[in-house]
Motif scaffolding. Structure first.
Motif, PDB file in Angstrom:
ATOM      1  N   HIS A   5       0.810  -1.213   0.000  1.00 35.01           N
ATOM      2  CA  HIS A   5       0.000   0.000   0.000  1.00 35.01           C
ATOM      3  C   HIS A   5       0.848   1.271   0.000  1.00 35.01           C
ATOM      4  O   HIS A   5       0.336   2.352  -0.273  1.00 35.01           O
ATOM      5  CB  HIS A   5      -0.940  -0.002   1.208  1.00 35.01           C
ATOM      6  CG  HIS A   5      -1.921  -1.138   1.188  1.00 35.01           C
ATOM      7  ND1 HIS A   5      -2.982  -1.183   0.317  1.00 35.01           N
ATOM      8  CD2 HIS A   5      -1.973  -2.287   1.916  1.00 35.01           C
ATOM      9  CE1 HIS A   5      -3.669  -2.304   0.513  1.00 35.01           C
ATOM     10  NE2 HIS A   5      -3.079  -2.981   1.474  1.00 35.01           N
ATOM     11  N   HIS A   6       2.140   1.152   0.318  1.00 33.32           N
ATOM     12  CA  HIS A   6       2.974   2.343   0.391  1.00 33.32           C
ATOM     13  C   HIS A   6       4.031   2.414  -0.710  1.00 33.32           C
ATOM     14  O   HIS A   6       4.785   3.377  -0.776  1.00 33.32           O
ATOM     15  CB  HIS A   6       3.667   2.413   1.763  1.00 33.32           C
ATOM     16  CG  HIS A   6       2.718   2.670   2.889  1.00 33.32           C
ATOM     17  ND1 HIS A   6       2.120   1.654   3.601  1.00 33.32           N
ATOM     18  CD2 HIS A   6       2.236   3.830   3.408  1.00 33.32           C
ATOM     19  CE1 HIS A   6       1.329   2.167   4.529  1.00 33.32           C
ATOM     20  NE2 HIS A   6       1.376   3.485   4.429  1.00 33.32           N
ATOM     21  N   ARG A   7       4.082   1.407  -1.567  1.00 29.90           N
ATOM     22  CA  ARG A   7       5.048   1.488  -2.652  1.00 29.90           C
ATOM     23  C   ARG A   7       4.520   2.416  -3.743  1.00 29.90           C
ATOM     24  O   ARG A   7       3.332   2.732  -3.803  1.00 29.90           O
ATOM     25  CB  ARG A   7       5.345   0.095  -3.228  1.00 29.90           C
ATOM     26  CG  ARG A   7       4.240  -0.464  -4.098  1.00 29.90           C
ATOM     27  CD  ARG A   7       4.700  -1.739  -4.780  1.00 29.90           C
ATOM     28  NE  ARG A   7       3.682  -2.277  -5.654  1.00 29.90           N
ATOM     29  CZ  ARG A   7       3.472  -1.871  -6.891  1.00 29.90           C
ATOM     30  NH1 ARG A   7       4.199  -0.897  -7.394  1.00 29.90           N
ATOM     31  NH2 ARG A   7       2.528  -2.425  -7.634  1.00 29.90           N
ATOM     32  N   GLU A   8       5.419   2.862  -4.611  1.00 30.42           N
ATOM     33  CA  GLU A   8       5.043   3.775  -5.693  1.00 30.42           C
ATOM     34  C   GLU A   8       4.353   2.996  -6.806  1.00 30.42           C
ATOM     35  O   GLU A   8       4.901   2.033  -7.333  1.00 30.42           O
ATOM     36  CB  GLU A   8       6.293   4.474  -6.241  1.00 30.42           C
ATOM     37  CG  GLU A   8       5.990   5.624  -7.164  1.00 30.42           C
ATOM     38  CD  GLU A   8       7.245   6.391  -7.544  1.00 30.42           C
ATOM     39  OE1 GLU A   8       7.120   7.535  -7.998  1.00 30.42           O
ATOM     40  OE2 GLU A   8       8.349   5.837  -7.382  1.00 30.42           O
ATOM     41  N   HIS A   9       3.149   3.404  -7.151  1.00 26.62           N
ATOM     42  CA  HIS A   9       2.374   2.678  -8.151  1.00 26.62           C
ATOM     43  C   HIS A   9       2.614   3.245  -9.548  1.00 26.62           C
ATOM     44  O   HIS A   9       2.939   4.417  -9.714  1.00 26.62           O
ATOM     45  CB  HIS A   9       0.884   2.724  -7.815  1.00 26.62           C
ATOM     46  CG  HIS A   9       0.543   1.962  -6.577  1.00 26.62           C
ATOM     47  ND1 HIS A   9       0.371   0.604  -6.565  1.00 26.62           N
ATOM     48  CD2 HIS A   9       0.379   2.371  -5.297  1.00 26.62           C
ATOM     49  CE1 HIS A   9       0.092   0.203  -5.340  1.00 26.62           C
ATOM     50  NE2 HIS A   9       0.095   1.263  -4.547  1.00 26.62           N
ATOM     51  N   SER A  10       2.432   2.395 -10.538  1.00 25.95           N
ATOM     52  CA  SER A  10       2.652   2.794 -11.923  1.00 25.95           C
ATOM     53  C   SER A  10       1.465   2.367 -12.775  1.00 25.95           C
ATOM     54  O   SER A  10       0.627   1.570 -12.350  1.00 25.95           O
ATOM     55  CB  SER A  10       3.944   2.170 -12.461  1.00 25.95           C
ATOM     56  OG  SER A  10       3.891   0.761 -12.370  1.00 25.95           O
ATOM     57  N   PHE A  11       1.418   2.918 -13.972  1.00 24.61           N
ATOM     58  CA  PHE A  11       0.342   2.636 -14.904  1.00 24.61           C
ATOM     59  C   PHE A  11       0.949   2.342 -16.269  1.00 24.61           C
ATOM     60  O   PHE A  11       2.122   2.604 -16.505  1.00 24.61           O
ATOM     61  CB  PHE A  11      -0.617   3.826 -14.986  1.00 24.61           C
ATOM     62  CG  PHE A  11      -1.219   4.195 -13.664  1.00 24.61           C
ATOM     63  CD1 PHE A  11      -2.441   3.688 -13.279  1.00 24.61           C
ATOM     64  CD2 PHE A  11      -0.546   5.043 -12.794  1.00 24.61           C
ATOM     65  CE1 PHE A  11      -2.987   4.014 -12.056  1.00 24.61           C
ATOM     66  CE2 PHE A  11      -1.083   5.379 -11.566  1.00 24.61           C
ATOM     67  CZ  PHE A  11      -2.311   4.861 -11.197  1.00 24.61           C
ATOM     68  N   PHE A  12       0.134   1.803 -17.162  1.00 24.16           N
ATOM     69  CA  PHE A  12       0.634   1.430 -18.483  1.00 24.16           C
ATOM     70  C   PHE A  12      -0.179   2.086 -19.588  1.00 24.16           C
ATOM     71  O   PHE A  12      -1.379   2.328 -19.447  1.00 24.16           O
ATOM     72  CB  PHE A  12       0.601  -0.095 -18.662  1.00 24.16           C
ATOM     73  CG  PHE A  12       1.735  -0.793 -17.987  1.00 24.16           C
ATOM     74  CD1 PHE A  12       2.913  -1.076 -18.660  1.00 24.16           C
ATOM     75  CD2 PHE A  12       1.639  -1.141 -16.650  1.00 24.16           C
ATOM     76  CE1 PHE A  12       3.967  -1.696 -18.026  1.00 24.16           C
ATOM     77  CE2 PHE A  12       2.689  -1.764 -16.003  1.00 24.16           C
ATOM     78  CZ  PHE A  12       3.855  -2.047 -16.695  1.00 24.16           C
ATOM     79  N   GLU A  13       0.526   2.350 -20.673  1.00 27.45           N
ATOM     80  CA  GLU A  13      -0.090   2.849 -21.889  1.00 27.45           C
ATOM     81  C   GLU A  13       0.132   1.800 -22.969  1.00 27.45           C
ATOM     82  O   GLU A  13       1.211   1.221 -23.068  1.00 27.45           O
ATOM     83  CB  GLU A  13       0.565   4.172 -22.280  1.00 27.45           C
ATOM     84  CG  GLU A  13      -0.065   4.874 -23.461  1.00 27.45           C
ATOM     85  CD  GLU A  13       0.586   6.226 -23.693  1.00 27.45           C
ATOM     86  OE1 GLU A  13      -0.038   7.251 -23.375  1.00 27.45           O
ATOM     87  OE2 GLU A  13       1.734   6.253 -24.170  1.00 27.45           O
ATOM     88  N   LEU A  14      -0.881   1.554 -23.771  1.00 23.56           N
ATOM     89  CA  LEU A  14      -0.796   0.552 -24.832  1.00 23.56           C
ATOM     90  C   LEU A  14      -0.979   1.215 -26.188  1.00 23.56           C
ATOM     91  O   LEU A  14      -1.862   2.059 -26.369  1.00 23.56           O
ATOM     92  CB  LEU A  14      -1.876  -0.519 -24.634  1.00 23.56           C
ATOM     93  CG  LEU A  14      -2.057  -1.538 -25.770  1.00 23.56           C
ATOM     94  CD1 LEU A  14      -0.798  -2.376 -25.966  1.00 23.56           C
ATOM     95  CD2 LEU A  14      -3.262  -2.434 -25.490  1.00 23.56           C
ATOM     96  N   SER A  15      -0.137   0.835 -27.129  1.00 21.77           N
ATOM     97  CA  SER A  15      -0.324   1.228 -28.524  1.00 21.77           C
ATOM     98  C   SER A  15      -0.204  -0.025 -29.382  1.00 21.77           C
ATOM     99  O   SER A  15       0.382  -1.027 -28.963  1.00 21.77           O
ATOM    100  CB  SER A  15       0.696   2.289 -28.955  1.00 21.77           C
ATOM    101  OG  SER A  15       2.020   1.823 -28.783  1.00 21.77           O
ATOM    102  N   ILE A  16      -0.775   0.038 -30.569  1.00 21.33           N
ATOM    103  CA  ILE A  16      -0.823  -1.126 -31.452  1.00 21.33           C
ATOM    104  C   ILE A  16      -0.053  -0.829 -32.731  1.00 21.33           C
ATOM    105  O   ILE A  16      -0.239   0.219 -33.351  1.00 21.33           O
ATOM    106  CB  ILE A  16      -2.277  -1.492 -31.825  1.00 21.33           C
ATOM    107  CG1 ILE A  16      -3.134  -1.662 -30.568  1.00 21.33           C
ATOM    108  CG2 ILE A  16      -2.306  -2.758 -32.684  1.00 21.33           C
ATOM    109  CD1 ILE A  16      -2.768  -2.829 -29.698  1.00 21.33           C
ATOM    110  N   GLU A  17       0.803  -1.762 -33.112  1.00 19.34           N
ATOM    111  CA  GLU A  17       1.458  -1.693 -34.417  1.00 19.34           C
ATOM    112  C   GLU A  17       0.770  -2.696 -35.326  1.00 19.34           C
ATOM    113  O   GLU A  17       0.795  -3.901 -35.072  1.00 19.34           O
ATOM    114  CB  GLU A  17       2.944  -2.013 -34.301  1.00 19.34           C
ATOM    115  CG  GLU A  17       3.693  -1.930 -35.627  1.00 19.34           C
ATOM    116  CD  GLU A  17       5.158  -2.291 -35.488  1.00 19.34           C
ATOM    117  OE1 GLU A  17       5.587  -3.291 -36.106  1.00 19.34           O
ATOM    118  OE2 GLU A  17       5.864  -1.583 -34.741  1.00 19.34           O
ATOM    119  N   GLY A  18       0.132  -2.203 -36.372  1.00 16.59           N
ATOM    120  CA  GLY A  18      -0.590  -3.075 -37.288  1.00 16.59           C
ATOM    121  C   GLY A  18      -0.924  -2.340 -38.569  1.00 16.59           C
ATOM    122  O   GLY A  18      -0.434  -1.230 -38.818  1.00 16.59           O
TER     123      GLY A  18
END
Length: 200
Positions: A127-140
């Motif tokens: 609960h106290h660690r630094e949280h991260s998020f993700f971004e997704l892109s598509i190659e097609g």
């Protein structure tokens, strides 16, 4: 994650300011055309403009911060007409953290990508660690719109879902999933990037 419809904060509008408001929109368009990554004004500029034009500094901070979030307000595609799930089960590992795309859910108008993250944090309070998020892109072969639809976790496990439109091909060799990790606020890249593809 369905967005709540916007409701105007007041029913009143003084038509005398309509031309000014349109000019504000015109200037925003000019700003966007001039730079697709304008950044954020310095503290010195914010302070100068606040004094010159009689605004509160925090008000201007919020105004310019919202300029960076236009993509957030893009119309949302809600997946409908479920077709099938396609197993992916491909992974990437770095620094004892295991990233796995488990499967893709196919709908008539969109696809939903499921990303699982498993890690070991000895002696670290989740609960106290630094949280991260993700971004997704598509190659097609097509241009795809991607948005994160939700995420969460507990202990050493996290899950994220992403909505992609239009629908991805059933053949996973026809595209690549490109993930990029960032931290909030200010969407700072962490340097973690990886690609999941159907090729060997």
């Amino acid at each position: 994650m369905k967005r709540m419809p916007f409701e105007p904060p007041t029913e009143h509008y003084d038509q005398r300011v309509a031309a000014i408001d349109e000019e504000i929109c015109h200037l925003l368009k000019q700003r966007k055309d001039l730079s697709n990554n304008p950044g954020f004004p310095t503290r010195e500029l914010i302070a100068t403009w606040a004094e010159k034009y009689s605004f509160y500094k925090d008000f201007l901070n919020i105004v310019f911060a919202n300029f960076l979030n236009e993509e957030f307000y893009k119309p949302i595609v809600e997946p409908n007409g479920f077709l099938k799930n396609i197993p992916i089960l491909k992974s990437f590992e770095k620094d004892d953290i295991f990233y796995t795309v488990t499967f893709v859910s196919q709908f008539e108008n969109a696809s939903v990508v499921h990303l699982d993250i498993d890690r070991i944090y000895p002696n670290v309070d989740w609960h106290h660690r630094e949280h991260s998020f993700f971004e997704l892109s598509i190659e097609g072969k097509e241009n795809y719109d991607c948005r994160i639809d939700g995420g969460g976790g507990t202990g050493g496990h996290e899950s994220f879902t992403f909505v992609i439109s239009p629908t991805l091909p059933d053949d996973i060799s026809k595209y690549k999933l490109m993930f990029k990790q960032y931290k909030m606020p200010n969407k700072k890249p962490t340097g973690i990037e990886f690609v999941i593809s159907g090729s060997a």
